[in-house]
Design a protein around this motif. Sequence first.
Motif, PDB file in Angstrom:
ATOM      1  N   ARG A  30      41.296  36.903  46.916  1.00 34.78           N
ATOM      2  CA  ARG A  30      42.463  37.386  47.681  1.00 34.78           C
ATOM      3  C   ARG A  30      42.349  36.936  49.126  1.00 34.78           C
ATOM      4  NH1 ARG A  30      42.177  41.179  43.682  1.00 34.78           N
ATOM      5  NH2 ARG A  30      44.043  41.053  42.376  1.00 34.78           N
TER       6      ARG A  30
ATOM      7  N   ASP B 204      41.616  34.322  41.170  1.00 33.79           N
ATOM      8  CA  ASP B 204      42.651  35.332  40.939  1.00 33.79           C
ATOM      9  C   ASP B 204      44.002  34.661  41.124  1.00 33.79           C
ATOM     10  OD1 ASP B 204      44.082  37.916  40.781  1.00 33.79           O
ATOM     11  OD2 ASP B 204      42.079  38.759  41.034  1.00 33.79           O
TER      12      ASP B 204
ATOM     13  N   HIS C 198      45.468  37.318  35.853  1.00 31.50           N
ATOM     14  CA  HIS C 198      44.952  36.983  37.191  1.00 31.50           C
ATOM     15  C   HIS C 198      44.692  35.481  37.311  1.00 31.50           C
ATOM     16  CE1 HIS C 198      44.312  41.118  38.746  1.00 31.50           C
ATOM     17  NE2 HIS C 198      44.064  41.429  37.486  1.00 31.50           N
TER      18      HIS C 198
ATOM     19  N   VAL D 113      49.733  42.635  40.849  1.00 35.45           N
ATOM     20  CA  VAL D 113      48.795  42.211  39.794  1.00 35.45           C
ATOM     21  C   VAL D 113      49.522  42.239  38.447  1.00 35.45           C
ATOM     22  CG1 VAL D 113      46.722  43.092  40.965  1.00 35.45           C
ATOM     23  CG2 VAL D 113      47.956  44.576  39.376  1.00 35.45           C
TER      24      VAL D 113
ATOM     25  N   ASP E 160      40.675  41.956  33.030  1.00 34.80           N
ATOM     26  CA  ASP E 160      41.422  43.157  33.432  1.00 34.80           C
ATOM     27  C   ASP E 160      42.923  42.864  33.548  1.00 34.80           C
ATOM     28  OD1 ASP E 160      40.638  41.450  35.582  1.00 34.80           O
ATOM     29  OD2 ASP E 160      41.447  42.919  36.986  1.00 34.80           O
ATOM     30  N   GLU E 161      43.672  43.914  33.462  1.00 30.58           N
ATOM     31  CA  GLU E 161      45.108  43.912  33.793  1.00 30.58           C
ATOM     32  C   GLU E 161      45.877  42.686  33.282  1.00 30.58           C
ATOM     33  OE1 GLU E 161      44.881  46.278  38.023  1.00 30.58           O
ATOM     34  OE2 GLU E 161      44.376  44.170  38.031  1.00 30.58           O
TER      35      GLU E 161
ATOM     36  N   TRP F  11      35.525  43.302  32.631  1.00 26.12           N
ATOM     37  CA  TRP F  11      36.093  44.618  32.983  1.00 26.12           C
ATOM     38  C   TRP F  11      36.356  45.400  31.692  1.00 26.12           C
ATOM     39  CZ3 TRP F  11      35.246  45.632  37.824  1.00 26.12           C
ATOM     40  CH2 TRP F  11      35.241  44.597  38.765  1.00 26.12           C
TER      41      TRP F  11
ATOM     42  N   TRP G  91      35.702  50.440  34.978  1.00 24.22           N
ATOM     43  CA  TRP G  91      36.361  50.623  36.289  1.00 24.22           C
ATOM     44  C   TRP G  91      37.511  51.606  36.203  1.00 24.22           C
ATOM     45  CZ3 TRP G  91      41.476  49.072  37.621  1.00 24.22           C
ATOM     46  CH2 TRP G  91      42.165  48.364  36.618  1.00 24.22           C
TER      47      TRP G  91
ATOM     48  N   TYR H 243      35.006  52.168  44.501  1.00 26.02           N
ATOM     49  CA  TYR H 243      35.757  51.039  45.056  1.00 26.02           C
ATOM     50  C   TYR H 243      35.674  51.022  46.578  1.00 26.02           C
ATOM     51  CZ  TYR H 243      37.655  48.801  40.924  1.00 26.02           C
ATOM     52  OH  TYR H 243      37.780  48.072  39.776  1.00 26.02           O
TER      53      TYR H 243
ATOM     54  N   ASP I 235      37.119  49.143  48.476  1.00 29.21           N
ATOM     55  CA  ASP I 235      38.384  48.840  49.164  1.00 29.21           C
ATOM     56  C   ASP I 235      39.281  50.070  49.273  1.00 29.21           C
ATOM     57  OD1 ASP I 235      38.660  48.547  46.316  1.00 29.21           O
ATOM     58  OD2 ASP I 235      40.651  47.704  46.640  1.00 29.21           O
ATOM     59  N   MET I 236      38.833  51.212  48.763  1.00 26.83           N
ATOM     60  CA  MET I 236      39.617  52.430  48.984  1.00 26.83           C
ATOM     61  C   MET I 236      39.392  52.901  50.423  1.00 26.83           C
ATOM     62  SD  MET I 236      41.395  52.967  46.359  1.00 26.83           S
ATOM     63  CE  MET I 236      41.416  51.253  45.816  1.00 26.83           C
TER      64      MET I 236
ATOM     65  N   LEU J 264      43.062  50.144  50.508  1.00 29.88           N
ATOM     66  CA  LEU J 264      44.156  50.640  49.672  1.00 29.88           C
ATOM     67  C   LEU J 264      43.853  52.101  49.338  1.00 29.88           C
ATOM     68  CD1 LEU J 264      44.253  47.569  47.230  1.00 29.88           C
ATOM     69  CD2 LEU J 264      45.797  48.000  49.152  1.00 29.88           C
TER      70      LEU J 264
ATOM     71  N   TRP K 206      45.157  53.505  46.006  1.00 31.79           N
ATOM     72  CA  TRP K 206      45.671  53.833  44.670  1.00 31.79           C
ATOM     73  C   TRP K 206      44.686  54.674  43.853  1.00 31.79           C
ATOM     74  CZ3 TRP K 206      42.978  52.312  40.426  1.00 31.79           C
ATOM     75  CH2 TRP K 206      42.111  51.219  40.556  1.00 31.79           C
TER      76      TRP K 206
ATOM     77  N   TRP L   3      37.459  44.709  46.827  1.00 29.44           N
ATOM     78  CA  TRP L   3      38.627  43.834  46.676  1.00 29.44           C
ATOM     79  C   TRP L   3      39.169  43.539  48.060  1.00 29.44           C
ATOM     80  CZ3 TRP L   3      39.038  42.083  41.855  1.00 29.44           C
ATOM     81  CH2 TRP L   3      38.462  42.828  40.830  1.00 29.44           C
TER      82      TRP L   3
ATOM     83  N   GLU M  21      42.295  42.390  49.321  1.00 29.11           N
ATOM     84  CA  GLU M  21      43.711  42.229  49.689  1.00 29.11           C
ATOM     85  C   GLU M  21      43.955  42.538  51.163  1.00 29.11           C
ATOM     86  OE1 GLU M  21      42.685  43.766  46.935  1.00 29.11           O
ATOM     87  OE2 GLU M  21      44.098  43.564  45.283  1.00 29.11           O
TER      88      GLU M  21
END
Length: 525
Positions: free
Chosen positions: A188, A217, A276, A302, A339-340, A370, A387, A412, A414-415, A425, A427, A458, A460
């Motif tokens: 990212r 990604d 991704h 994503v 993932d995702e 993942w 995760w 995480y 990145d939280m 973030l 979330w 992460w 972002e």
Amino acid sequence: MHKYIKRVLFSIIGACLLMTCNFKNVRKLHFPKTNLAESPLIPMPLKIDAAFGGFPLDEFTGIQTSGNDGFERLGTFLMEKIKLKTRLVLKVNQQKNDQIKSFIGINLVDELFSENLEAYELVIGKDSIIINANTADGAFRAIQTLRQLVPEMSNDTLAVNRIWVIPTGTIFDAPQYEYRATMLDVARHFFNVEELKKYIDVLSYYKINFLHLHLSDDQGWRIEIKSWPKLTTIGGSTEVGGEAGGFYTQEDYAEIVAFAAQHYMTIIPEIDMPGHTNAASVAYPFLNGNGKTPKLYTGMRVGFSTFDTRKDSVYTFLDDVIREISMLTPGPYFHIGGDESHVTKKKDYLYFVDRVEKIVQQYGKQMTGWDEVANADIDSTSIVQYWSSRANANRAIKKGMKIIISPAHRTYLDMKYDSLSSYGLDWAGHIRTDSAYMWSPEEYGLKESILGIEAPLWSETISELAELHYLAFPRVIGYAELGWSIQENRVWENYKLRLAQQVSFLKRMKVNYYPSPLITWKTAM
Ligand code: TNX
């Protein structure tokens, strides 16, 4: 135990003979009381027996190694780190030197209190410090402990020269998990080789031993693949926000792997797929399976991209990618993401994961992915990184697989810390410095099913090293302790006092940590 005491004595005498240690030189110094058990060590060692004396680290201390070349390099590593902290330049493996009055021995032994490959004993006496380990990994971990025991300030009243007093006693230590990792998303936003090296250096001080690199990604492909050059020339050309991205040449990647290895850290490469994958499909549109014409993407959504899982040419491509990266990666793991993949049909996804697992194994690696990959018919030797879905984690455990503990709401990086955080973030919620620490990996499975713990970062919302630092520190230090120290040795009230004393190190390393108001930060140890 008797046998054990004999062996410690033997190694002390042995090391002295080795360096023609001149005990006539030993000085009678009267140290102020010190308590090894109260030292601000992170992660907290398994067992500490304090002896309440002091070892004088000064210009008359020598470093002596026994064992193989790896141990000799460790002697130099320790010398350099002590120099950075104290400006002392200790002699390493100097055979005859009447100037030497105390010494640090780094010994390879074949028997230890524990069979764990990272176990060590650190025996600190009044004129010798002995590290015993049965691998260089163990000795390296011991060296981190010793570095943390060197006080920031010297004692200038004991003698005419400056002396750094190290508390005496014995430390017996071994990790509770063999896998203590963090992940960095370089897709990212790209982080260059120098930034990665700085990060590795600091992480290794806290005994983190795996660094997982999220190398691809939707927004960018970050590792050169010689047989598919557009992956980086096109796929690596941008990042979130639309700035120029970047990528590691294979030489850069090898340099990162080698630097990590010198810090007894293993790199885990991740190529995220089948979702991704927008950046790869822009470079080579035949890979694309979502039916749209792919364009470079610099946003933060994503789940919109997928490889075409039913085309053989996609697997030929992946064979090249996995082969080239595996050849540059001495570590045992290759992470396939997984993932995702929201626009991949479920049956296609399962087929894809199975087929890619075989390619990974063909190149001698163990697959990690993942937690969604647990739904495919994969081998019990593959590893699932939990995760998000506990059901997936349990599915993996039922299949006899090992899991890596990375629940987003716990680990995480990145939280945001709280609503005032400058980056990150939210979330999965806010993760404060205390809530990051006050839980146990065993809440998610029996110890024997857990390979270890990993805290992903992460990227972002971060593009500079200082921003990366802000989200990672201090929380990653707590995750290092969660992975290494047994539960009864992890007490927040005690940990926060030890954490408070990391400031001098973090400042010296130019780490831009988040000054959590929960901690009464101390400026000098
Ligand atoms: C979820 S965690 C993702 C990433 C995002 C991250 C942001 C995971 C396996 N996938 O693609 O970057 O959330 O927190």
